[in-house]
Scaffold this active site. Sequence first.
Site, mmCIF file in Angstrom:
data_model
loop_
_atom_site.group_PDB
_atom_site.id
_atom_site.type_symbol
_atom_site.label_atom_id
_atom_site.label_comp_id
_atom_site.label_asym_id
_atom_site.label_seq_id
_atom_site.Cartn_x
_atom_site.Cartn_y
_atom_site.Cartn_z
ATOM 1 C CD1 TRP A 1 -49.245 0.855 13.267
ATOM 2 C CD2 TRP A 1 -50.683 2.427 12.596
ATOM 3 N NE1 TRP A 1 -48.977 1.995 13.982
ATOM 4 C CE2 TRP A 1 -49.850 2.983 13.594
ATOM 5 C CE3 TRP A 1 -51.673 3.239 12.030
ATOM 6 C CZ2 TRP A 1 -49.963 4.298 14.034
ATOM 7 C CZ3 TRP A 1 -51.781 4.563 12.464
ATOM 8 C CH2 TRP A 1 -50.940 5.066 13.457
ATOM 9 C CG ASN A 2 -48.754 5.243 8.634
ATOM 10 O OD1 ASN A 2 -48.233 4.278 8.075
ATOM 11 N ND2 ASN A 2 -48.140 6.400 8.758
ATOM 12 C CE LYS B 1 -43.524 -7.203 11.540
ATOM 13 N NZ LYS B 1 -44.926 -6.935 11.938
ATOM 14 N N PRO B 2 -46.481 -7.524 7.730
ATOM 15 C CG PRO B 2 -48.720 -8.178 7.495
ATOM 16 C CD PRO B 2 -47.307 -8.706 7.427
ATOM 17 C CB ALA B 3 -48.402 -2.942 11.217
ATOM 18 N N GLY C 1 -41.302 2.522 9.350
ATOM 19 C CA GLY C 1 -41.806 2.491 10.722
ATOM 20 C C GLY C 1 -41.061 3.507 11.569
ATOM 21 C CB SER C 2 -40.881 3.916 15.196
ATOM 22 O OG SER C 2 -40.395 2.635 15.565
ATOM 23 C CD GLU D 1 -41.072 6.591 5.018
ATOM 24 O OE1 GLU D 1 -40.924 7.406 5.978
ATOM 25 O OE2 GLU D 1 -42.154 6.129 4.671
ATOM 26 C CG LEU D 2 -36.257 5.105 9.847
ATOM 27 C CD1 LEU D 2 -34.932 5.164 10.577
ATOM 28 C CD2 LEU D 2 -36.920 3.743 10.044
ATOM 29 C CB CYS E 1 -44.068 9.226 8.491
ATOM 30 S SG CYS E 1 -44.231 8.613 6.839
ATOM 31 C CD GLU F 1 -43.242 10.469 13.630
ATOM 32 O OE1 GLU F 1 -42.692 9.483 14.146
ATOM 33 O OE2 GLU F 1 -43.723 10.463 12.495
HETATM 34 P P1 ADP Z 1 -45.321 2.438 14.595
HETATM 35 O O1 ADP Z 1 -44.934 3.454 15.588
HETATM 36 O O2 ADP Z 1 -45.756 2.964 13.280
HETATM 37 O O3 ADP Z 1 -46.197 1.343 15.133
HETATM 38 P P2 ADP Z 1 -43.188 0.544 14.591
HETATM 39 O O4 ADP Z 1 -41.796 0.852 14.176
HETATM 40 O O5 ADP Z 1 -43.427 0.108 15.975
HETATM 41 O O6 ADP Z 1 -43.967 1.835 14.190
HETATM 42 O O7 ADP Z 1 -43.823 -0.537 13.634
HETATM 43 C C1 ADP Z 1 -43.570 -0.621 12.253
HETATM 44 C C2 ADP Z 1 -43.406 -2.070 11.885
HETATM 45 O O8 ADP Z 1 -42.275 -2.586 12.582
HETATM 46 C C3 ADP Z 1 -44.584 -2.962 12.274
HETATM 47 O O9 ADP Z 1 -44.779 -3.920 11.252
HETATM 48 C C4 ADP Z 1 -44.088 -3.612 13.538
HETATM 49 O O10 ADP Z 1 -44.666 -4.872 13.781
HETATM 50 C C5 ADP Z 1 -42.628 -3.794 13.206
HETATM 51 N N1 ADP Z 1 -41.773 -4.020 14.384
HETATM 52 C C6 ADP Z 1 -41.880 -3.492 15.618
HETATM 53 N N2 ADP Z 1 -40.896 -3.961 16.421
HETATM 54 C C7 ADP Z 1 -40.144 -4.804 15.661
HETATM 55 C C8 ADP Z 1 -38.987 -5.603 15.896
HETATM 56 N N3 ADP Z 1 -38.387 -5.626 17.082
HETATM 57 N N4 ADP Z 1 -38.497 -6.335 14.872
HETATM 58 C C9 ADP Z 1 -39.097 -6.314 13.668
HETATM 59 N N5 ADP Z 1 -40.169 -5.584 13.377
HETATM 60 C C10 ADP Z 1 -40.699 -4.837 14.356
#
Ligand code: ADP
Length: 477
Positions: free
Chosen positions: A148-149, A172-174, A225-226, A247-248, A281, A381
């Site tokens: 989402w950032n 699949k967006p956030a 993402g994370s 890209e974590l 990030c 973080e």
């Molecule tokens: P943030 O800490 O930036 O929210 P996340 O890793 O939780 O990072 O989210 C990044 C993306 O990963 C988002 O689009 C979120 O919906 C997706 N996401 C989170 N959990 C899962 C999962 N179990 N499987 C697939 N996508 C996921």
Amino acid sequence: MQVNNLINGQWVGADSGATFEVINPATDEVVARVPLGGSTETERAVSAAHDAWLKWRGTTANERASLIDKLAALMRRDADRLARLMTAEQGKPLAESRGEIAYAVSFLDWAAEEAKRIYGEIIPASAPNKRILVFRQPVGVCAIITPWNFPSAMITRKLGPALAAGCTVVIKPAEDTPLSAIALGELALEAGIPAGVVNIVTGDPRAIGGLLTSDQRVRKLSFTGSTEVGRLLMKQSSDNLLRLSMELGGHAPFIIFDDADMSRAAEAAMACKFRNAGQTCICANRFYVHESVHTDFVSRLSSAIGTLRVGDGTQEGVNVGPLINDEAITKVESHVADAREKGASVLVGGQRVRIKGLADRFYAPTLIDGMTADMRVHHEETFGPVAAVRSFRTEEEVVEWANSSQFGLAAYFFTQNASRLIRVAERLEYGIVGANDGGPSTVQAPFGGVKQSGFGREGGKYVMDEYTQLKYISWGV
Ligand code: ADP
């Protein structure tokens, strides 16, 4: 307002009709409702992407480049609308949203050019009656999962090169920011990108991610993402041996040596730390300042922080918006509380900012001095507007501290000594090093991390490797 998903060129809701709300983090207003999709809807999107790929891969590079160019032109045309939408769902100040749209478009511009340069090779064979031809071909259907950032740029950074290479995508967006993605989907259709080439599903991340990592028609997953979710997706992808780009998370050190240009360092520190309210990030997490310039740096940062204005990102002059959601602000609070408990002093900020008529998600830009290695700000973080400072004595010591993190995305340092510059840059275990530069991200460079920050590179010519695979033909003549 209900906004739908894009599957096979059609705008559709979830089968169940269920939706979820997208909330403006600054005002708590419901901006829109989007479909709460799951594995069934995602399976349909994968089928569409797969069928579309069979044709899309046969298009010429020029055709693909021209469609990507059209999408870029439409984003430019609608830049103001897209920026406002982004601020509404994400909260960043309008000027930053405009900057992100321009940045997002730059990935499409670059990809359109790069589409024409996906070259093969002819290798001299070891027998006189053979020739070896190397082809670079699209990997196939790509799953794109984004955070989402940077709701727009994190998509185009993957979408542009995927399309350029001849891949089709399921995005699949956030959950917090699906509207920027859906707006991109509308423009992709308007640009004439064929149905099924770009699909977008919103909803339950586990169900969508589960399908994307288990359906054998998906050949690649690009995730930003994370680290935690990256690891999970990597495990889930193992049965299918999916190609991955990850890209974590990051935890950037920002080092100021005694020979730094202090005004440049402080200015860079401010931009690097407080952009997007510290929710990037690659933003600086740990400031290491040489003891001889410590007082100077802290006083420069204190005064610069004093000029920041916190508020609703649509308001003129605001440069720090809300945090994305309630968990985000609670996490920032807990990091600051932990630092206080362990003996740090909070020099500026250190609490929420309550603004009449707005949501309770604003945190004061904060400066903490006396950070130590046991504090959460030192290794987790924070993802918020908190700058924490620790002073150091020697180059040896500070490089060791900088590398002590499990992460390895971006690191920064400031020095005017050329020998030190190259020495330290080489020793930092990070994918991106800002040497006298607090803003290293740019379309032509290979963005990406090492260690727990992931693998794969996005940007420049390098990104095409992520969406193509080699095939060779051994040709008897
Ligand atoms: P943030 O800490 O930036 O929210 P996340 O890793 O939780 O990072 O989210 C990044 C993306 O990963 C988002 O689009 C979120 O919906 C997706 N996401 C989170 N959990 C899962 C999962 N179990 N499987 C697939 N996508 C996921």
